[in-house]
Design a protein around this motif. Sequence first.
Motif, mmCIF file in Angstrom:
data_model
loop_
_atom_site.group_PDB
_atom_site.id
_atom_site.type_symbol
_atom_site.label_atom_id
_atom_site.label_comp_id
_atom_site.label_asym_id
_atom_site.label_seq_id
_atom_site.Cartn_x
_atom_site.Cartn_y
_atom_site.Cartn_z
ATOM 1 N N SER A 189 41.838 44.591 32.333
ATOM 2 C CA SER A 189 42.694 45.784 32.170
ATOM 3 C C SER A 189 41.975 46.670 31.086
ATOM 4 C CB SER A 189 44.218 45.338 31.909
ATOM 5 O OG SER A 189 44.323 44.525 30.818
ATOM 6 N N VAL A 190 42.583 48.237 31.293
ATOM 7 C CA VAL A 190 42.151 48.775 30.182
ATOM 8 C C VAL A 190 43.451 49.387 29.186
ATOM 9 C CG1 VAL A 190 41.437 51.321 29.825
ATOM 10 C CG2 VAL A 190 40.663 50.051 31.913
ATOM 11 N N ASP A 191 43.192 49.234 27.862
ATOM 12 C CA ASP A 191 44.108 49.675 26.984
ATOM 13 C C ASP A 191 44.524 50.651 27.170
ATOM 14 O OD1 ASP A 191 42.141 50.913 25.806
ATOM 15 O OD2 ASP A 191 42.207 50.001 23.919
ATOM 16 N N ASP A 192 45.847 51.193 26.573
ATOM 17 C CA ASP A 192 46.351 52.636 26.606
ATOM 18 C C ASP A 192 45.645 53.769 26.096
ATOM 19 O OD1 ASP A 192 48.374 51.290 27.755
ATOM 20 O OD2 ASP A 192 49.661 51.074 26.069
ATOM 21 N N ASN A 193 44.913 53.472 24.914
ATOM 22 C CA ASN A 193 43.990 54.607 24.465
ATOM 23 C C ASN A 193 42.620 54.755 25.257
ATOM 24 O OD1 ASN A 193 42.198 52.451 23.493
ATOM 25 N ND2 ASN A 193 43.293 52.375 21.618
ATOM 26 N N GLY A 194 42.074 53.844 26.194
ATOM 27 C CA GLY A 194 40.972 53.877 26.886
ATOM 28 C C GLY A 194 39.739 53.619 26.066
ATOM 29 N N HIS A 195 39.798 52.808 25.006
ATOM 30 C CA HIS A 195 38.676 52.638 24.118
ATOM 31 C C HIS A 195 38.109 51.095 24.358
ATOM 32 C CE1 HIS A 195 39.909 56.176 22.204
ATOM 33 N NE2 HIS A 195 38.647 56.354 21.690
ATOM 34 N N SER A 196 38.841 50.470 25.300
ATOM 35 C CA SER A 196 38.454 48.795 25.165
ATOM 36 C C SER A 196 39.247 48.472 26.596
ATOM 37 C CB SER A 196 39.147 48.239 23.858
ATOM 38 O OG SER A 196 40.389 48.208 23.966
ATOM 39 N N ILE A 197 38.659 47.154 26.867
ATOM 40 C CA ILE A 197 39.298 46.549 28.020
ATOM 41 C C ILE A 197 39.493 44.887 27.615
ATOM 42 C CG2 ILE A 197 37.913 47.812 30.048
ATOM 43 C CD1 ILE A 197 35.954 45.714 30.126
ATOM 44 N N LEU A 198 40.235 44.165 28.259
ATOM 45 C CA LEU A 198 40.690 43.055 27.955
ATOM 46 C C LEU A 198 40.410 42.293 29.306
ATOM 47 C CD1 LEU A 198 41.883 40.734 26.106
ATOM 48 C CD2 LEU A 198 44.322 41.300 27.008
ATOM 49 N N CYS A 199 39.798 41.237 29.447
ATOM 50 C CA CYS A 199 39.488 40.358 30.498
ATOM 51 C C CYS A 199 39.472 38.962 30.509
ATOM 52 C CB CYS A 199 37.790 40.539 30.966
ATOM 53 S SG CYS A 199 37.506 42.136 31.319
ATOM 54 N N VAL A 200 39.844 38.176 31.671
ATOM 55 C CA VAL A 200 40.168 36.734 31.521
ATOM 56 C C VAL A 200 39.395 36.168 32.795
ATOM 57 C CG1 VAL A 200 41.950 35.181 31.588
ATOM 58 C CG2 VAL A 200 42.483 37.108 30.607
ATOM 59 N N ASP A 201 38.710 34.948 32.328
ATOM 60 C CA ASP A 201 38.034 34.337 33.747
ATOM 61 C C ASP A 201 39.171 33.298 33.910
ATOM 62 O OD1 ASP A 201 36.826 32.754 35.204
ATOM 63 O OD2 ASP A 201 35.093 32.186 33.954
ATOM 64 N N GLU A 202 39.983 33.364 34.869
ATOM 65 C CA GLU A 202 40.885 32.501 35.121
ATOM 66 C C GLU A 202 40.534 31.142 35.813
ATOM 67 O OE1 GLU A 202 43.340 34.816 37.919
ATOM 68 O OE2 GLU A 202 44.110 36.286 36.521
ATOM 69 N N GLN A 203 39.294 31.034 35.936
ATOM 70 C CA GLN A 203 38.902 29.794 36.598
ATOM 71 C C GLN A 203 38.124 28.949 35.542
ATOM 72 O OE1 GLN A 203 38.020 30.925 41.101
ATOM 73 N NE2 GLN A 203 36.930 29.320 40.200
ATOM 74 N N HIS A 204 37.910 29.563 34.198
ATOM 75 C CA HIS A 204 37.228 28.899 33.091
ATOM 76 C C HIS A 204 37.862 27.756 32.493
ATOM 77 C CE1 HIS A 204 34.843 28.348 29.423
ATOM 78 N NE2 HIS A 204 35.672 28.603 28.695
ATOM 79 N N CYS A 205 37.369 26.775 32.318
ATOM 80 C CA CYS A 205 37.945 25.650 31.768
ATOM 81 C C CYS A 205 37.336 25.454 30.503
ATOM 82 C CB CYS A 205 37.361 24.195 32.206
ATOM 83 S SG CYS A 205 37.850 22.715 31.537
ATOM 84 N N PRO A 206 38.303 25.504 29.213
ATOM 85 C CA PRO A 206 38.025 25.511 27.868
ATOM 86 C C PRO A 206 37.555 24.199 27.299
ATOM 87 C CG PRO A 206 40.357 25.521 27.903
ATOM 88 C CD PRO A 206 39.956 25.668 29.445
ATOM 89 N N TYR A 207 37.488 23.188 27.799
ATOM 90 C CA TYR A 207 36.965 22.086 27.506
ATOM 91 C C TYR A 207 35.586 21.474 27.887
ATOM 92 C CZ TYR A 207 41.951 21.804 26.253
ATOM 93 O OH TYR A 207 43.089 21.975 25.725
ATOM 94 N N ALA A 208 35.189 22.450 29.023
ATOM 95 C CA ALA A 208 33.795 22.100 29.841
ATOM 96 C C ALA A 208 32.900 23.133 29.173
ATOM 97 C CB ALA A 208 33.869 22.539 31.450
ATOM 98 N N GLU A 209 31.645 22.751 29.246
ATOM 99 C CA GLU A 209 30.326 23.474 28.600
ATOM 100 C C GLU A 209 29.917 24.756 29.681
ATOM 101 O OE1 GLU A 209 25.703 22.884 27.419
ATOM 102 O OE2 GLU A 209 26.972 21.230 28.111
ATOM 103 N N GLU A 210 29.875 25.711 29.160
ATOM 104 C CA GLU A 210 29.582 27.039 29.932
ATOM 105 C C GLU A 210 28.119 26.775 30.570
ATOM 106 O OE1 GLU A 210 31.396 31.137 28.835
ATOM 107 O OE2 GLU A 210 30.810 29.886 26.902
ATOM 108 N N ASN A 211 27.925 26.739 31.749
ATOM 109 C CA ASN A 211 26.450 26.720 32.408
ATOM 110 C C ASN A 211 25.938 28.195 32.836
ATOM 111 O OD1 ASN A 211 26.458 23.999 32.461
ATOM 112 N ND2 ASN A 211 27.876 23.760 34.215
ATOM 113 N N GLN A 212 27.096 29.136 33.123
ATOM 114 C CA GLN A 212 26.407 30.605 33.421
ATOM 115 C C GLN A 212 27.291 31.382 32.530
ATOM 116 O OE1 GLN A 212 28.626 29.024 36.005
ATOM 117 N NE2 GLN A 212 26.917 27.770 36.629
ATOM 118 N N LYS A 213 26.355 32.322 32.129
ATOM 119 C CA LYS A 213 26.611 33.389 31.184
ATOM 120 C C LYS A 213 27.650 34.606 32.037
ATOM 121 C CE LYS A 213 23.142 34.161 27.804
ATOM 122 N NZ LYS A 213 22.154 34.951 27.220
#
Length: 318
Positions: A189-213
Amino acid sequence: MKLYIFTIICALLPFSHQNPRSHWTLLPHTLVVEVDGSMGQQPLSCLESPEELARRVNKSEDIFWMKNGKKEPQRGNTYLVQLEESLGGGNYTCHNKEGSLLNHTVVLIQEEDHRKILVKTDQEDYLKCSTRNYNGEFHCSWTWHSSRVGKVAFIKARRFSDEGVTQCSVDTSSQRWACSTGESNFSCSVDDNGHSILCVDEQHCPYAEENQKIHITVYLRTKYYLVENYSRRFYLSEIVKPDKIAQLKGRCKRCENPCSNATKTLTVHSPDICQFEVKNKAKAICIRAKDALCNSQWSEWSHFRLKKGKKNKNNKQQ
């Protein structure tokens, strides 16, 4: 004879037309045309389906075109967008004889190897991305050029090794994007001032090692119909930046920040609570933190001023 032939060739060159380097559909009714500075043409069609064309085969000349609300001299089912340097972008609409809208296409111009919309700061990337933790959420911001402030046209996010096709959809009313493949599912989603975005990887597991960037691409456009795309690839561990340390007593909100000219620094490597003595002559304490297990970014400085005590008596800080 040679002189006449040379003269004719030179007279014809300025009127020759080249096709654009490439073009593709960014969104429904939004066409991106790559140009390299030379003159060219990009055809647009008003009626594309065979059924529509069959019904109007004898009435194509009744179709007229408008660019950005102004009537154009070209008529018929096909319109040729004139491309010259970065010019040619706009909102093109076609209408029937009565003036009813039949179709519309926004043409965005992307110049070859040009970066004009954003500026770099401190020799960093155009996109500055960070995350507070490993829960799959991250934030990317940018700095607009002072004379080319625009808006987000499209966002594409995926894990870098995803082999499947990335499907992205957009809710234009709320400026929200969703991109999914077989291995990842991002929402941005884009913030109200249009200077940034907030993203979420909804399938990401915080306890697992990241294999892909993560591969994030943001398409930005200006009011003059220029578009540029900016990308970054990273692991979440590479952009972790802890929040400010909030549990500080005696914080002076109205005081100037003393951390910019600190006279002495101390780095402590410890996963536990740290306790150390501060001499009474110290006027302020500045604290920041980073992840101890990876080379993450430092948090912003937090500071509080020490209360004056008795002479020669040390203050103990935790």
